[in-house]
Design an enzyme around this catalytic site. Structure first.
Site, short mmCIF file in Angstrom:
data_model
loop_
_atom_site.label_atom_id
_atom_site.label_comp_id
_atom_site.label_asym_id
_atom_site.label_seq_id
_atom_site.Cartn_x
_atom_site.Cartn_y
_atom_site.Cartn_z
N SER A 52 0.75 -0.48 -0.27
CA SER A 52 0.15 -0.25 0.21
C SER A 52 0.98 1.54 0.12
CB SER A 52 -1.03 -0.32 0.90
OG SER A 52 -1.38 1.31 1.75
N TYR A 56 -2.45 -1.38 10.24
CA TYR A 56 -2.71 -1.87 9.07
C TYR A 56 -1.40 -0.89 8.50
CZ TYR A 56 -4.14 -0.96 4.07
OH TYR A 56 -4.21 -1.76 2.85
#
Length: 261
Positions: free
Chosen positions: A143, A156
């Protein structure tokens, strides 16, 4: 049909980015092992649709990416059904948002288990077969948050930074084996999950959905445009190609300029 004769296991491929990647690989001739949660009838329709549309073998292999034993069993099932796993795409992931001091312990453990440990266990199970065949491609879907941070996403961000580091280690260890390992780092991608977030924000603020959409992407990306699952799939296809045979240990940003700032 550059990937004809190759097999690919794509985790989290029953929707969103994973489904886009599975379809892109199938379009190049790869046989596909799908994995993910959802309604069994809908998953079967997706599987059958990929097989029919692209003329490839497509199977579904169950496995909870938060449970190491199930990950190993998932890889074995894919190998048994397709004859091997030449391409592993570690895509499955979950999210939870809260400030550090209020972040629930169980949510931390869950996000790290799926988003970080799940990638490790998938690679561990698939690498021996790649070494034996002298060819392999591991693509870890990290990401923009694997390279930079945002508030309230501690688990995350930590997991995705770990995935980028793990990708580099695997690339070094696999050098000379015929297998490569790279990460793709998407920014905002217009998936069904993000669409739901947009609709919820629009309902909360009373704004039109297009205005909410523009505001969301403008928060992070100079190129005020969402990426699509198909574009992430195209990046994955490139990393599997002969043209990318010496690309390994890299993080390919598909993020509209997010991390260029």
């Amino acid at each position: 049909m550059a990937l004809k004769g190759k097999t690919a296991l794509v985790t989290g491929s029953t929707s969103g980015i994973g489904l886009g990647i599975a379809r892109a690989l199938a379009a190049e001739g790869a046989d596909i092992a799908m994995n993910g949660f959802g309604d069994p009838a809908q998953i079967e329709a997706l599987r059958a649709g990929i097989a029919a549309e692209f003329g490839v073998r497509a199977v579904y292999v169950a496995g909870d990416l938060g449970v190491p034993a199930q990950i190993a069993a998932m890889v074995r099932a894919a190998e048994g059904a397709l004859g091997g796993v030449d391409i592993l795409v570690n895509n499955a992931g979950i999210q939870f948002v809260a400030p550090i001091e209020g972040f629930p312990d169980e949510q931390w453990d869950k996000v790290i288990a799926v988003n970080l440990s799940g990638v490790f266990h998938g690679m561990k199970a698939a690498i021996p077969g790649m070494r034996a065949r002298g060819w392999g491609r591991i693509i870890n879907i990290a990401s923009a948050h694997g390279l930079v941070a945002s508030a309230q996403k501690v688990a995350y961000v930590a997991a995705k930074h770990g995935v980028v580091g793990m990708t580099k280690v695997a690339a070094i260890e696999l050098a000379g084996s015929g297998a490569t390992c790279n990460a793709i780092c998407p920014g905002w991608v217009l998936t069904p999950l993000v669409q739901q977030q947009l609709q919820a924000r629009a309902a909360e603020t009373g704004q039109a959905i297009e205005a909410v959409k523009e505001a969301m992407v403008a928060e992070k990306q100079p190129l005020r445009e969402f990426s699509t699952p198909e574009q992430i799939g195209a990046a994955a296809v490139f990393l599997c190609s002969e043209g990318a045979r010496t690309i390994t240990g890299t993080s390919l940003s598909v993020d509209g300029g997010w991390v260029a700032q």
